[in-house]
Write an enzyme that holds these catalytic residues in place. Structure first.
Site, PDB file in Angstrom:
ATOM      1  CE  LYS A  22     -32.890-137.810  17.643  1.00 26.27           C
ATOM      2  NZ  LYS A  22     -34.412-138.399  18.058  1.00 26.27           N
ATOM      3  NE  ARG A  97     -32.044-144.605  16.951  1.00 25.73           N
ATOM      4  CZ  ARG A  97     -32.006-142.817  16.002  1.00 25.73           C
ATOM      5  NH1 ARG A  97     -30.946-142.001  15.940  1.00 25.73           N
ATOM      6  NH2 ARG A  97     -33.096-142.747  15.710  1.00 25.73           N
ATOM      7  NE  ARG A 136     -39.400-137.048  10.123  1.00 23.05           N
ATOM      8  CZ  ARG A 136     -38.519-137.811  11.783  1.00 23.05           C
ATOM      9  NH1 ARG A 136     -38.371-136.446  12.692  1.00 23.05           N
ATOM     10  NH2 ARG A 136     -38.117-138.998  11.479  1.00 23.05           N
ATOM     11  NE  ARG A 170     -36.523-140.702   8.381  1.00 26.02           N
ATOM     12  CZ  ARG A 170     -35.730-140.476   9.519  1.00 26.02           C
ATOM     13  NH1 ARG A 170     -35.326-139.712   9.637  1.00 26.02           N
ATOM     14  NH2 ARG A 170     -36.009-141.480  10.144  1.00 26.02           N
ATOM     15  NE  ARG A 181     -38.320-144.131  12.648  1.00 26.50           N
ATOM     16  CZ  ARG A 181     -37.792-142.726  12.389  1.00 26.50           C
ATOM     17  NH1 ARG A 181     -39.572-143.213  11.300  1.00 26.50           N
ATOM     18  NH2 ARG A 181     -37.696-141.693  12.354  1.00 26.50           N
TER      19      ARG A 181
HETATM   20  P1  AMP Z   1     -32.606-141.164  12.067  1.00 23.40           P
HETATM   21  O1  AMP Z   1     -32.475-140.509  11.649  1.00 23.40           O
HETATM   22  O2  AMP Z   1     -31.723-140.788  13.197  1.00 23.40           O
HETATM   23  O3  AMP Z   1     -33.580-141.318  12.944  1.00 23.40           O
HETATM   24  O4  AMP Z   1     -32.436-143.025  11.895  1.00 23.40           O
HETATM   25  C1  AMP Z   1     -33.047-143.659  11.088  1.00 23.40           C
HETATM   26  C2  AMP Z   1     -32.629-144.837  10.997  1.00 23.40           C
HETATM   27  O5  AMP Z   1     -31.262-144.853  10.861  1.00 23.40           O
HETATM   28  C3  AMP Z   1     -33.146-145.480  13.126  1.00 23.40           C
HETATM   29  O6  AMP Z   1     -34.679-145.969  13.200  1.00 23.40           O
HETATM   30  C4  AMP Z   1     -32.157-146.577  12.933  1.00 23.40           C
HETATM   31  O7  AMP Z   1     -32.768-147.568  11.899  1.00 23.40           O
HETATM   32  C5  AMP Z   1     -31.134-145.944  12.412  1.00 23.40           C
HETATM   33  N1  AMP Z   1     -29.603-145.372  12.839  1.00 23.40           N
HETATM   34  C6  AMP Z   1     -30.004-143.927  12.588  1.00 23.40           C
HETATM   35  N2  AMP Z   1     -28.969-143.622  14.209  1.00 23.40           N
HETATM   36  C7  AMP Z   1     -28.550-144.656  14.788  1.00 23.40           C
HETATM   37  C8  AMP Z   1     -27.174-145.666  15.395  1.00 23.40           C
HETATM   38  N3  AMP Z   1     -26.582-144.749  16.111  1.00 23.40           N
HETATM   39  N4  AMP Z   1     -27.518-146.591  15.958  1.00 23.40           N
HETATM   40  C9  AMP Z   1     -28.716-147.353  15.679  1.00 23.40           C
HETATM   41  N5  AMP Z   1     -29.101-147.431  14.066  1.00 23.40           N
HETATM   42  C10 AMP Z   1     -29.350-146.300  14.133  1.00 23.40           C
END
Ligand code: AMP
Length: 227
Positions: A22, A97, A136, A170, A181
Site C-alpha cells: 500500500k 481499518r 523492507r 520499523r 498484524r
Molecule cells: P501501517 O504503517 O499502516 O502498517 O500501521 C502500523 C501500525 O499503526 C498498525 O499495526 C496499527 O497498530 C497502527 N495503525 C495504523 N493505521 C491504523 C488505523 N487506521 N487504525 C488503527 N491502527 C492503525
C-alpha cells in the site's frame, strides 16, 4: 471557476494486509496523479516520535501489532485531512481499518461534499506477507521504501531519491508482530472489502506480482475512477 466546472478533490482508499504494498503504491500514485498520500501508520509513528499524548497511548499497541483505538486514529486523520494540501486529493493508505473508521470517513466526506472515488483492495496471500515485510526498510531522509530482495538502491546504503544514507527498519516489522498484524487485518479490516463493495466503489487488484506491474494496473483503475 464556477460551481458547475468545479471538481471535488479525489479520495482513493488502498485496502490490503500489511506488506501488500500500500505504502509503495501510494507513493507512486502520489507522484503520478499529484495526490497526497495519507498514511495513518506514518502519522501515528510521527506522534510516537514526538511524544504527543496520542503517541504515548499508541506506542505499546503498535509494538504489539494491534490496532490503535478508533478515537485516536479518526482524530489524527480528521486533523490531517483539514490541511490545505489535501485539496489536491488524497490516497488513504492504512485507513480505514475498521467499520467504525469507515463510517466516520463517510461522515467527514459528506460534511465536505466529497465522495470516495475508489477503494482498491490489494489482494495477496498471507504467506507472501512475511517475506515482504521482513525485508523492507525506508530512507530516513525522504521515506522512500526499499527491500532486501525486491528493490535495492542502485548504490548500497544510499537513497536513489535524496542521496540520504540513513536507512530505517520499523520496530513492528518482525515475525511475531506481523502475525498479530495479519490477525487484526483479517478480523477487523477485511470486512471493509464487502463494505465498499456494497457502496459500489470497490475495485480488486492482484498484488502478488512485481511493484511495476501492480502500479500499472492500479494507475488504470485510478485514472478511470478520477474521470
Ligand atoms: P501501517 O504503517 O499502516 O502498517 O500501521 C502500523 C501500525 O499503526 C498498525 O499495526 C496499527 O497498530 C497502527 N495503525 C495504523 N493505521 C491504523 C488505523 N487506521 N487504525 C488503527 N491502527 C492503525
Amino acid at each position: 471557476m464556477d460551481a458547475a466546472t468545479m471538481t471535488t478533490p479525489a479520495v482513493l482508499i488502498l485496502l490490503g494486509p500489511p506488506g501488500a504494498g500500500k505504502g509503495t503504491q501510494a507513493r507512486m500514485l502520489e507522484e503520478k496523479f499529484g495526490l497526497v498520500q495519507l498514511s495513518t501508520g506514518d502519522l501515528l509513528r510521527a506522534a510516537v516520535a514526538a511524544g504527543t499524548p496520542a503517541g504515548k497511548q499508541a506506542k505499546a499497541v503498535m509494538e504489539a501489532g494491534d490496532l490503535v483505538s478508533d478515537e485516536i486514529v479518526i482524530a489524527i486523520l480528521r486533523d490531517r485531512l483539514a490541511e490545505p494540501d489535501c485539496a489536491k486529493g488524497v490516497i488513504l493508505d492504512g485507513f480505514p481499518r475498521t467499520t467504525v473508521q469507515a463510517q466516520a470517513l463517510d461522515t467527514l466526506l459528506t460534511e465536505s461534499g466529497q465522495r470516495i472515488n475508489a477503494a482498491v483492495s490489494l489482494e495477496v496471500e498471507d504467506a507472501e506477507m512475511v517475506t515482504r515485510i521482513s525485508g523492507r526498510y525506508t530512507c530516513g531522509g525522504c521515506g522512500e521504501g526499499y527491500h532486501d530482495t525486491f528493490k535495492q538502491p542502485v548504490q548500497a546504503g544510499k537513497c536513489d531519491k535524496c542521496g540520504g544514507t540513513e536507512m530505517k527498519r520499523r520496530a513492528d516489522d518482525n515475525a511475531e508482530t506481523v502475525a498479530s498484524r495479519l490477525e487484526a487485518y483479517h478480523a477487523q479490516t477485511a470486512p471493509l472489502i464487502a463494505y465498499y463493495e456494497g457502496h459500489g466503489v470497490l475495485q480488486r487488484i492482484d498484488a502478488m506480482g512485481g511493484i511495476d506491474e501492480i502500479a500499472q494496473g492500479l494507475a488504470t483503475i485510478v485514472k478511470g475512477a478520477m474521470d
